[in-house]
Enzyme design. Structure first.
Site, PDB file in Angstrom:
ATOM      1  N   LEU A 119       0.705  -1.181  -0.038  1.00  0.00           N
ATOM      2  CA  LEU A 119       0.216   0.126   0.046  1.00  0.00           C
ATOM      3  C   LEU A 119       0.963   1.246   0.053  1.00  0.00           C
ATOM      4  O   LEU A 119       1.551   1.582   0.960  1.00  0.00           O
ATOM      5  CB  LEU A 119      -0.996  -0.098   1.169  1.00  0.00           C
ATOM      6  N   ASN A 120       1.004   2.029  -0.996  1.00  0.00           N
ATOM      7  CA  ASN A 120       2.016   3.233  -1.278  1.00  0.00           C
ATOM      8  C   ASN A 120       1.184   4.178  -1.630  1.00  0.00           C
ATOM      9  O   ASN A 120       1.733   5.145  -2.482  1.00  0.00           O
ATOM     10  CB  ASN A 120       2.618   2.674  -2.502  1.00  0.00           C
ATOM     11  N   GLY A 122       0.485   6.854   0.669  1.00  0.00           N
ATOM     12  CA  GLY A 122       0.679   7.876   1.590  1.00  0.00           C
ATOM     13  C   GLY A 122       1.865   8.729   1.309  1.00  0.00           C
ATOM     14  O   GLY A 122       2.707   8.307   0.712  1.00  0.00           O
ATOM     15  N   LYS A 133       5.695   8.770   1.090  1.00  0.00           N
ATOM     16  CA  LYS A 133       6.508   8.144   2.217  1.00  0.00           C
ATOM     17  C   LYS A 133       7.386   7.257   1.902  1.00  0.00           C
ATOM     18  O   LYS A 133       8.433   7.115   2.589  1.00  0.00           O
ATOM     19  CB  LYS A 133       5.329   7.716   3.129  1.00  0.00           C
ATOM     20  N   GLY A 226      -8.697   5.630   1.565  1.00  0.00           N
ATOM     21  CA  GLY A 226      -8.503   4.613   2.370  1.00  0.00           C
ATOM     22  C   GLY A 226      -8.048   3.071   1.678  1.00  0.00           C
ATOM     23  O   GLY A 226      -8.339   2.858   0.556  1.00  0.00           O
ATOM     24  N   HIS A 227      -7.288   2.365   2.362  1.00  0.00           N
ATOM     25  CA  HIS A 227      -6.892   1.194   1.593  1.00  0.00           C
ATOM     26  C   HIS A 227      -7.831   0.111   1.345  1.00  0.00           C
ATOM     27  O   HIS A 227      -7.681  -0.927   0.770  1.00  0.00           O
ATOM     28  CB  HIS A 227      -5.620   0.484   2.411  1.00  0.00           C
ATOM     29  N   ASN A 255       1.221  -2.512   4.536  1.00  0.00           N
ATOM     30  CA  ASN A 255       1.665  -1.456   4.389  1.00  0.00           C
ATOM     31  C   ASN A 255       3.216  -1.330   4.012  1.00  0.00           C
ATOM     32  O   ASN A 255       3.896  -1.891   4.659  1.00  0.00           O
ATOM     33  CB  ASN A 255       1.541  -0.513   5.694  1.00  0.00           C
ATOM     34  N   ASP A 257       5.223   0.780   4.838  1.00  0.00           N
ATOM     35  CA  ASP A 257       6.165   1.548   5.912  1.00  0.00           C
ATOM     36  C   ASP A 257       6.417   0.262   6.997  1.00  0.00           C
ATOM     37  O   ASP A 257       6.786   0.621   8.220  1.00  0.00           O
ATOM     38  CB  ASP A 257       5.764   2.762   6.449  1.00  0.00           C
ATOM     39  N   LYS A 400       5.748   4.918  11.588  1.00  0.00           N
ATOM     40  CA  LYS A 400       4.623   6.145  11.377  1.00  0.00           C
ATOM     41  C   LYS A 400       5.348   7.616  11.903  1.00  0.00           C
ATOM     42  O   LYS A 400       4.792   8.641  11.356  1.00  0.00           O
ATOM     43  CB  LYS A 400       3.479   5.839  12.165  1.00  0.00           C
TER      44      LYS A 400
END
Length: 512
Positions: A119-120, A122, A133, A226-227, A255, A257, A400
């Site tokens: 999930l990229n 952000g 991010k 949102g994911h 995620n 991150d 985060k």
């Protein structure tokens, strides 16, 4: 039309001492239909401003948005009734230690059926960065994206496979990510991207879309929802059918991150070595809750199905109960393994159901808006034979904040082929609790305040507040609290060893 008034009118429960009359219900339905009709009219206007070639894609996205908006108007009150909630029976959560390690000869075949999605969507704004991010440097000048690519490259080389790495970008991150991806052209990883939807923010007072067009002047009026949008966006991109036609069976979503979210062969083997009619369509990796995770979503049984219970869904009088580490012992890591054919079935039959997250925001011009979002894990109840697997804490290592960044940059972790592993020199496996003050919140400021990253091998707890700088080769052990009050400055000298210490006031010893 005020949002609060409409929402109170659309309440489906009875107010104390009052019963809904037919005229109340008619009035509520009429207002809801008006809001839905007005929204549809505005979206059709917006659609005419979509860039050439993107009209069909935008129409599909708007269809999804209208469904979400309609649910938002109809649904009210808490999405769970606390009395119906049941704690899970022990067998509903598998212990990771109970999984078999697959036979080495079968690993290549297993990996041939896997797709990895990161999930990229952000931005790095919360850490003071511009752009995705995933472009923030984490270790040895390598970024989140570099490390994820390195992990998959190592997997592909080791087992002579071609596990694809798929990035779900947002309209905020796609352009920058495409530029970054050029540097991986010589690396043995098939990298594919698709974009999640682009939804209009909603004016809180009028319930109308904020953007007037797709032009740059309206960019603040749009948001990625949102994911939870991954299911429909993957389907609409054509990639879902492509992967199914190639014989892929499962996706592993996490995620970008989360530095602990590596491909796990034991979980993959569990899914693919179980007879097809008994295999879970959805696996959620959970891990033991600590005091640092009390707001993390947890798994419950609700109306006979496994369900993700998020903090935002908990009635206010049960919040303390939800936070109890002894009652709700595990939380969702957002590492998910999901059957590709099951995603296709759910999307085509319209059976995906995820609770709506209403995210209030204030724009730069002072306008109050709301974003309607969903979370990927909330769809667990739409899949058959769903299960949670209690994994080691090492599989949950999110970054985060700069407090998290300090931990992953330190000697607590060694890096091996893109994966971070806790140093064997640490005598206990728990991660220290680190709280850095707002002076450290931006990556640039954070890096300027450390001449080098301190030795954290024996650290339990670190709190830093105020104007504090660290010299080279500092060691922090046990519980360390460093507080510089307003107008004061603390410089921790080079080579200092702070063990179970509280430092406050002024301390200015320059390195020599």
């Amino acid at each position: 039309m005020d949002l609060l008034n409409l929402r109170s009118i659309t309440q489906t429960s009875y107010a104390k001492g009052h019963r809904r009359t037919p005229s109340d219900i008619e009035f509520r339905d009429a207002m809801r239909k008006d809001a839905q009709f007005a929204m549809n009219k505005e979206l059709n206007k917006l659609l005419t401003t979509a860039p050439p070639g993107l009209q069909e894609k935008t129409r599909k996205e708007f269809d999804g948005f209208e469904i979400l908006f309609g649910r938002f108007l109809r649904e009210s009150g808490p999405s769970v009734e606390w009395d119906k909630l049941k704690l899970l029976p022990p067998e509903a959560i598998r212990k990771y230690s109970s999984l078999d390690t697959p036979d080495k000869n079968s690993v290549k075949e297993l990996l041939g059926k896997l797709v990895v999605i990161k999930l990229n969507g952000g931005l790095g704004t919360s850490m003071g960065c511009t752009g995705p991010k995933s472009a923030i440097q984490v270790r040895n000048e390598l970024t989140f994206l570099d490390l994820n690519v390195q992990q998959i490259e190592h997997l592909n080389k080791t087992y002579d496979v071609d596990v694809p790495l798929v990035l779900m970008n947002s309209f905020n991150t796609d352009e920058d990510t495409q530029k970054i991806l050029r540097k991986y052209s010589q690396i043995k990883v098939s990298i594919v991207t698709f974009n999640q939807s682009r939804y209009p923010r909603i004016n809180r007072d009028t319930l109308m879309p904020v953007p007037r067009s797709f032009g740059e002047e309206s960019i603040e009026g749009w948001y990625p929802p949102g994911h939870g949008d991954v299911y429909n966006s993957l389907y609409n991109s054509g990639l879902l059918d492509k992967f199914i036609n190639e014989g892929k069976k499962y996706i592993f979503i996490s995620n970008i991150d989360n530095m602990g979210a590596t491909v796990d062969l034991n979980i993959l083997g569990f899914l693919l070595n179980t007879p097809e009619l008994e295999a879970p369509e959805f696996v959620m990796e959970v891990t033991d809750k600590t005091r640092a995770d009390v707001k993390g979503g947890t798994l419950i049984e609700y109306e006979g199905k496994l369900r993700l219970l998020e903090y935002a869904q908990v009635p206010s009088d049960h919040v303390d109960e939800f936070k109890s580490v002894s009652k709700f012992k595990i939380f969702n890591t957002n590492n998910l393994w999901i059957s590709l054919p099951a995603i296709k079935r759910n999307v085509e039959e319209g059976t995906l159901h995820m609770e709506i997250i209403v995210n209030p925001k204030t724009l730069d011009n002072g306008m109050n808006v709301i974003q309607l979002e969903t979370a990927v894990g909330a769809a667990i109840k739409s899949f058959e034979r769903a299960v949670g697997i209690n994994v080691p804490r090492s599989r949950f290592l999110p970054v985060k904040t700069t407090s998290d960044l300090l931990i992953v940059m330190s000697n607590l972790y060694a890096m091996r082929t893109g994966a971070l592993e806790m140093s064997p020199k640490r005598s206990f496996p728990s991660v220290p609790l680190v709280k850095l003050g707002h002076q450290f919140s931006k990556v640039k400021d954070f890096l300027n305040r450390f001449a080098s990253i301190p030795d954290l091998l024996e650290l339990d707890h670190l709190t830093v507040a105020g104007d504090v700088n660290f010299g080279k080769n500092v060691s922090l052990r046990g519980t360390v609290i460093i507080i510089a009050n307003h107008g004061e400055k603390i410089d921790i000298p080079m080579g200092s060893i702070l063990e179970n210490k509280i430092v406050s006031g002024n301390l200015r010893i320059l390195d020599h």
